[in-house]
Design a protein around this motif. Structure first.
Motif, PDB file in Angstrom:
ATOM      1  N   GLN A   1      30.059  22.628  19.952  1.00 41.00           N
ATOM      2  CA  GLN A   1      30.775  23.853  20.308  1.00 41.00           C
ATOM      3  C   GLN A   1      30.310  24.390  21.655  1.00 41.00           C
ATOM      4  N   VAL A   2      29.018  24.325  21.911  1.00 40.52           N
ATOM      5  CA  VAL A   2      28.484  24.790  23.192  1.00 40.52           C
ATOM      6  C   VAL A   2      28.955  23.870  24.317  1.00 40.52           C
ATOM      7  N   PHE A   3      28.921  22.561  24.074  1.00 40.55           N
ATOM      8  CA  PHE A   3      29.410  21.580  25.051  1.00 40.55           C
ATOM      9  C   PHE A   3      30.856  21.904  25.443  1.00 40.55           C
ATOM     10  N   ASP A   4      31.700  22.123  24.447  1.00 42.34           N
ATOM     11  CA  ASP A   4      33.118  22.413  24.703  1.00 42.34           C
ATOM     12  C   ASP A   4      33.299  23.721  25.470  1.00 42.34           C
ATOM     13  N   GLU A   5      32.469  24.726  25.149  1.00 40.83           N
ATOM     14  CA  GLU A   5      32.591  26.015  25.829  1.00 40.83           C
ATOM     15  C   GLU A   5      32.200  25.912  27.299  1.00 40.83           C
ATOM     16  N   ILE A   6      31.189  25.117  27.587  1.00 46.58           N
ATOM     17  CA  ILE A   6      30.789  24.915  28.991  1.00 46.58           C
ATOM     18  C   ILE A   6      31.928  24.263  29.762  1.00 46.58           C
ATOM     19  N   LYS A   7      32.527  23.236  29.175  1.00 49.26           N
ATOM     20  CA  LYS A   7      33.643  22.560  29.830  1.00 49.26           C
ATOM     21  C   LYS A   7      34.817  23.517  30.024  1.00 49.26           C
ATOM     22  N   ARG A   8      35.070  24.355  29.032  1.00 51.32           N
ATOM     23  CA  ARG A   8      36.181  25.303  29.133  1.00 51.32           C
ATOM     24  C   ARG A   8      35.947  26.310  30.249  1.00 51.32           C
ATOM     25  N   GLN A   9      34.735  26.856  30.316  1.00 55.71           N
ATOM     26  CA  GLN A   9      34.407  27.834  31.348  1.00 55.71           C
ATOM     27  C   GLN A   9      34.430  27.204  32.741  1.00 55.71           C
ATOM     28  N   ARG A  10      34.027  25.957  32.835  1.00 55.20           N
ATOM     29  CA  ARG A  10      34.076  25.285  34.138  1.00 55.20           C
ATOM     30  C   ARG A  10      35.515  25.143  34.607  1.00 55.20           C
ATOM     31  N   GLY A  11      36.432  24.930  33.649  1.00 55.82           N
ATOM     32  CA  GLY A  11      37.841  24.852  34.011  1.00 55.82           C
ATOM     33  C   GLY A  11      38.387  26.184  34.495  1.00 55.82           C
ATOM     34  N   LEU A  12      37.871  27.284  33.923  1.00 55.77           N
ATOM     35  CA  LEU A  12      38.318  28.615  34.328  1.00 55.77           C
ATOM     36  C   LEU A  12      37.659  29.072  35.626  1.00 55.77           C
ATOM     37  N   HIS A  13      36.448  28.560  35.890  1.00 64.15           N
ATOM     38  CA  HIS A  13      35.683  28.964  37.080  1.00 64.15           C
ATOM     39  C   HIS A  13      35.232  27.710  37.841  1.00 64.15           C
ATOM     40  N   PRO A  14      36.138  26.999  38.462  1.00 65.58           N
ATOM     41  CA  PRO A  14      35.799  25.715  39.113  1.00 65.58           C
ATOM     42  C   PRO A  14      34.805  25.834  40.258  1.00 65.58           C
ATOM     43  N   LYS A  15      34.621  27.026  40.801  1.00 66.29           N
ATOM     44  CA  LYS A  15      33.702  27.192  41.935  1.00 66.29           C
ATOM     45  C   LYS A  15      32.273  27.517  41.490  1.00 66.29           C
ATOM     46  N   VAL A  16      32.068  27.680  40.185  1.00 64.02           N
ATOM     47  CA  VAL A  16      30.730  28.014  39.670  1.00 64.02           C
ATOM     48  C   VAL A  16      30.149  26.799  38.959  1.00 64.02           C
ATOM     49  N   PRO A  17      29.229  26.073  39.595  1.00 66.92           N
ATOM     50  CA  PRO A  17      28.653  24.879  38.971  1.00 66.92           C
ATOM     51  C   PRO A  17      27.663  25.233  37.854  1.00 66.92           C
ATOM     52  N   VAL A  18      27.431  24.249  36.994  1.00 61.44           N
ATOM     53  CA  VAL A  18      26.481  24.405  35.890  1.00 61.44           C
ATOM     54  C   VAL A  18      25.377  23.376  36.043  1.00 61.44           C
ATOM     55  N   TYR A  19      24.136  23.845  35.957  1.00 57.55           N
ATOM     56  CA  TYR A  19      22.966  22.970  35.995  1.00 57.55           C
ATOM     57  C   TYR A  19      22.221  23.084  34.671  1.00 57.55           C
ATOM     58  N   ALA A  20      21.778  21.958  34.151  1.00 56.07           N
ATOM     59  CA  ALA A  20      20.909  21.954  32.979  1.00 56.07           C
ATOM     60  C   ALA A  20      19.510  21.586  33.440  1.00 56.07           C
ATOM     61  N   VAL A  21      18.541  22.423  33.114  1.00 55.72           N
ATOM     62  CA  VAL A  21      17.147  22.170  33.494  1.00 55.72           C
ATOM     63  C   VAL A  21      16.345  21.946  32.218  1.00 55.72           C
ATOM     64  N   ILE A  22      15.870  20.731  32.043  1.00 47.02           N
ATOM     65  CA  ILE A  22      15.079  20.388  30.855  1.00 47.02           C
ATOM     66  C   ILE A  22      13.613  20.610  31.162  1.00 47.02           C
ATOM     67  N   GLU A  23      12.964  21.406  30.330  1.00 51.08           N
ATOM     68  CA  GLU A  23      11.534  21.660  30.527  1.00 51.08           C
ATOM     69  C   GLU A  23      10.718  20.615  29.761  1.00 51.08           C
ATOM     70  N   ASP A  24      10.031  21.001  28.697  1.00 51.71           N
ATOM     71  CA  ASP A  24       9.229  20.018  27.953  1.00 51.71           C
ATOM     72  C   ASP A  24      10.100  19.004  27.224  1.00 51.71           C
ATOM     73  N   LEU A  25      11.194  19.490  26.617  1.00 55.07           N
ATOM     74  CA  LEU A  25      11.964  18.638  25.718  1.00 55.07           C
ATOM     75  C   LEU A  25      13.453  18.959  25.796  1.00 55.07           C
ATOM     76  N   GLY A  26      14.248  17.931  25.960  1.00 54.16           N
ATOM     77  CA  GLY A  26      15.702  18.059  25.922  1.00 54.16           C
ATOM     78  C   GLY A  26      16.249  16.862  25.183  1.00 54.16           C
ATOM     79  N   ALA A  27      16.185  16.918  23.853  1.00 50.44           N
ATOM     80  CA  ALA A  27      16.504  15.747  23.043  1.00 50.44           C
ATOM     81  C   ALA A  27      17.694  16.001  22.131  1.00 50.44           C
ATOM     82  N   SER A  28      18.372  14.926  21.769  1.00 47.26           N
ATOM     83  CA  SER A  28      19.459  14.942  20.801  1.00 47.26           C
ATOM     84  C   SER A  28      20.473  16.036  21.104  1.00 47.26           C
ATOM     85  N   GLY A  29      20.631  17.009  20.184  1.00 48.54           N
ATOM     86  CA  GLY A  29      21.616  18.061  20.389  1.00 48.54           C
ATOM     87  C   GLY A  29      21.405  18.838  21.672  1.00 48.54           C
TER      88      GLY A  29
END
Length: 314
Positions: free
Chosen positions: A114-142
């Motif tokens: 659901q979060v994945f889909d919402e990010i994609k949806r918001q990117r479609g509404l705001h194409p000029k605002v990029p999204v970065y994911a920053v993984i600290e200690d752990l970014g696994a599975s979900g």
């Protein structure tokens, strides 16, 4: 009028006055209680407002959303709260970019999806605002499932990244029950209604069915990663890429699971160009956190009692 009547009347009047005073005090206490509650609510709203406006003087900001701990309904990192935070961040005209600050072992495939889909949806509404994911200690599975929706993924060289797989664990108590001399009696409507019951023998047909469910969930996960990462995956057909293994940040970069090495400050400063960071994470109040933990604890205890942990991206 007797002497007794002369003394009784003043006593009645005094009792009446005392009762009215007590009633007034009770009303004052009620008003004070509700007034205090309203002040606390107003204070919380004001604090949240000040947090969101703390960079009013800056023309542009880096909007930060924290994804911490287990991703699950009732947990701090639940889909409803994360989607709300993402919406607020994108709607803020000052946001030059949105950063997902991730430190999580994963969790529910439903919540992550659901979060994945919402990010994609918001990117479609705001194409000029990029999204970065920053993984600290752990970014696994979900947690990596969510990160895959970002335009770029950044991690530390020693971060643990990946674990693209699905798990569902249980116990089997049949042999123990036979040794103890306990008989299981389960009454169901539906031939396979109790197929996850740990107190009954495994059924080969049900085992095949359950494995197919997990494989389908795994394929959904893999497809989302491929959609999010695209050609950046160095070898999408690598036999171990989607096997559930986990890699360091350096290894993940070589595989194309991440794009750069760094942290949130690096992203805000060098990639976004807006050093002012504003946290848009939706934070529950103390009562809501207690209620959610109580509910989650009850569900966990029930699951443990049944010997089943549920489907999880971990």
């Amino acid at each position: 009028m007797s002497e007794h009547d002369n003394t009784l009347l003043p006593e009645l009047i005094r009792d009446l006055i005392k009762e009215r005073h007590a009633s007034r005090r009770l009303k004052l206490l009620k008003y004070s209680f509700w007034g205090t509650g309203l002040l606390l609510v107003a204070g919380a709203v004001l604090v949240e407002h000040l947090q969101l406006d703390e960079a009013d003087e800056a023309k542009q900001i880096t909007a930060v959303i924290q994804v911490r701990g287990e991703i699950a309904d009732g947990a701090e990192a639940n889909a409803a709260a994360l989607k709300k935070a993402i919406g607020r961040a994108f709607d803020d005209e000052r946001a030059k970019a949105v950063v997902l600050k991730i430190n999580s072992p994963g969790g529910s495939p439903v919540q992550a999806g659901q979060v994945f889909d919402e990010i994609k949806r918001q990117r479609g509404l705001h194409p000029k605002v990029p999204v970065y994911a920053v993984i600290e200690d752990l970014g696994a599975s979900g947690a990596y499932y969510i990160a895959a929706a970002a335009d770029e993924i950044v991690a530390d060289k020693a971060s643990l990244v990946g674990s693209i797989g699905v798990t569902a664990a249980s116990f089997g108590f049949v042999e123990l029950m036979n040794r103890v001399g306990v008989e299981r009696r389960a009454y169901t409507s539906g031939a396979h209604k109790a197929f996850l019951d740990p107190f009954q023998p495994k059924n080969p047909e049900e085992t095949v069915f359950w494995n197919d469910v997990l494989k389908q969930t795994h394929q959904q996960f893999i497809q989302s990663v491929k959609t999010g990462r695209g050609d950046r995956l160095k070898d999408a057909d690598h036999p171990e890429l989607f096997s559930g293994l986990i890699w360091t940040g350096e290894q993940a970069k070589q595989l194309g699971l991440i794009d750069k090495l760094g942290d949130v400050d690096y992203v805000a400063r060098d990639l976004v160009g807006a050093t002012s960071q504003v946290d848009f994470t939706v934070k529950d109040n103390a009562f809501d956190r207690f209620a959610k933990r109580l509910g989650a604890s009850a569900a966990q205890q029930l699951s443990m009692a049944l010997g089943f942990s549920g489907v999880s991206l971990r």
